[in-house]
Design an enzyme around this catalytic site. Structure first.
Site, mmCIF file in Angstrom:
data_model
loop_
_atom_site.group_PDB
_atom_site.id
_atom_site.type_symbol
_atom_site.label_atom_id
_atom_site.label_comp_id
_atom_site.label_asym_id
_atom_site.label_seq_id
_atom_site.Cartn_x
_atom_site.Cartn_y
_atom_site.Cartn_z
ATOM 1 N N LYS A 53 0.835 -1.119 0.034
ATOM 2 C CA LYS A 53 -0.131 -0.072 -0.053
ATOM 3 C C LYS A 53 0.925 1.257 0.087
ATOM 4 O O LYS A 53 0.580 2.194 -0.592
ATOM 5 C CB LYS A 53 -0.958 0.064 1.120
ATOM 6 C CG LYS A 53 -2.221 -0.959 1.156
ATOM 7 C CD LYS A 53 -2.893 -1.291 2.328
ATOM 8 C CE LYS A 53 -3.719 -2.345 1.979
ATOM 9 N NZ LYS A 53 -4.644 -2.718 3.221
ATOM 10 N N GLN A 97 -4.685 -1.635 9.437
ATOM 11 C CA GLN A 97 -4.752 -2.962 8.818
ATOM 12 C C GLN A 97 -5.277 -3.868 9.451
ATOM 13 O O GLN A 97 -5.258 -3.806 10.907
ATOM 14 C CB GLN A 97 -3.370 -3.200 8.526
ATOM 15 C CG GLN A 97 -2.976 -4.536 7.785
ATOM 16 C CD GLN A 97 -3.477 -4.303 6.237
ATOM 17 O OE1 GLN A 97 -3.690 -3.249 5.632
ATOM 18 N NE2 GLN A 97 -4.140 -5.507 5.749
ATOM 19 N N ASP A 120 -10.867 2.881 3.419
ATOM 20 C CA ASP A 120 -11.367 1.547 3.377
ATOM 21 C C ASP A 120 -12.834 1.226 3.131
ATOM 22 O O ASP A 120 -13.221 0.250 2.602
ATOM 23 C CB ASP A 120 -10.956 0.604 4.526
ATOM 24 C CG ASP A 120 -9.429 -0.055 4.782
ATOM 25 O OD1 ASP A 120 -9.137 -0.542 3.449
ATOM 26 O OD2 ASP A 120 -9.002 -0.115 5.727
HETATM 27 N N1 GUN Z 1 -6.701 -6.656 5.790
HETATM 28 C C1 GUN Z 1 -6.833 -7.426 4.682
HETATM 29 N N2 GUN Z 1 -7.568 -6.588 3.590
HETATM 30 C C2 GUN Z 1 -7.534 -5.309 4.196
HETATM 31 C C3 GUN Z 1 -8.116 -4.115 3.559
HETATM 32 O O1 GUN Z 1 -8.534 -4.067 2.178
HETATM 33 N N3 GUN Z 1 -8.111 -3.324 4.479
HETATM 34 C C4 GUN Z 1 -7.558 -3.371 5.803
HETATM 35 N N4 GUN Z 1 -7.580 -2.160 6.616
HETATM 36 N N5 GUN Z 1 -7.135 -4.424 6.190
HETATM 37 C C5 GUN Z 1 -7.070 -5.518 5.569
#
Ligand code: GUN
Length: 284
Positions: A53, A97, A120
């Protein structure tokens, strides 16, 4: 029939180029779009995801900071940090996350994020905005699936879409997005009896279960569009989706591969949401 591929890598690349251009335009006005990523603990998969990311953001001209915390971080400390980031006008997106260590209440943590920075799209306010058709952030995976359908010029109006999976992150928001485009939507899940009877009627199938071979060729209407959200490993350790790709490709009209399908689109849509958060904050 041999299905045509919807190439997630190529589409994600085009989206990143567009984000880069709009980011430059914001920077020219003195605004640097910024994403704050919070990672608690040392889950190896989460470490990889968050690194991606940051790299995706940087490559597109967005600024991303990764803050890592020990697994025993207190909930109060995490909430305090989120509130600081909420109040920091230089931060446009906040992403915590998941999964979080068990002693942390994920719902409470997510609900502490300012919905205007919820890139998100996991906050209840974001979910509510999607339900009611208000502006808000859409969760990245189903949003990416919608972009894939858009990319092939697919008109969902009056079509029957079947979503397999009812998670808050994919299945439920996916169904609402399809509904918003005037599809007739069926949500199937682990308690559905005769899944195949539903999928055989579908013009569009989105498989988001997290289990291999959930959708096989005999379950697909000839010419249907098949979107595979799954990310699994087969016995050889090779990445594969929820769909029996080889079999279904012979029946479907369009299909997304794994890897190179929905995965890169999910990553790209986070950049879109972050940019949009910055644009909205700037009144653009
Ligand atoms: N864990 C796995 N995929 C995601 C996501 O898209 N966002 C977040 N915050 N955690 C994740």
């Amino acid at each position: 029939m041999t299905a045509r591929l919807i190439d997630g890598n190529a589409l994600a690349q085009a989206i990143r180029a567009e984000v880069a251009g709009r980011t430059q335009a914001l920077k020219a006005r003195g605004i640097q779009p910024r994403l704050a990523i919070l990672l608690v603990g040392e889950d190896p998969a989460s470490q990889v995801y968050t690194k991606h990311k940051v790299a995706d953001s940087t490559a597109t001209g967005l600024q991303a900071t990764l803050e890592t915390f020990p697994a025993d971080l207190s909930e109060a400390a995490l909430l305090a940090r989120i509130r600081q980031l909420n109040a920091d006008a230089s931060v446009h997106g906040i992403l915590v996350q998941l999964p979080l260590p068990r002693h942390l209440d994920a719902s409470k943590v997510i609900e502490t994020i300012d919905p205007a920075k919820d890139v998100d799209g996991f906050h209840v306010a974001s979910a509510g905005a999607l339900v009611t058709g208000q502006p808000g952030f859409w969760p990245c995976t189903p949003y990416g699936c919608m972009k894939m359908l858009e990319s092939i010029g697919y008109d969902l109006r009056g079509k029957h879409a079947v979503v397999i999976g009812r998670s808050n992150i994919v299945g439920k928001p996916m169904a609402l997005m399809l509904l918003q485009r005037s599809a007739t939507v069926t949500i199937c899940h682990s308690a559905t009896t005769d899944l195949a009877a539903h999928t055989r009627q579908a013009d569009v199938v989105v498989a988001a279960v997290g289990k291999r071979n959930v959708l096989t060729a005999d379950m697909v209407k000839p010419g249907a569009v098949v979107i595979d959200v799954g990310m699994n490993r087969n016995e050889q350790g090779k990445l594969c989706g929820d769909v029996d790709f080889e079999g279904v490709s012979a029946v479907a009209g369009w299909i997304t591969p794994v890897p190179g399908g929905v995965g890169p689109m999910t990553r790209a849509m986070l950049l879109v949401n972050t940019l949009e958060a910055a644009e909205r904050a700037a009144g653009a």
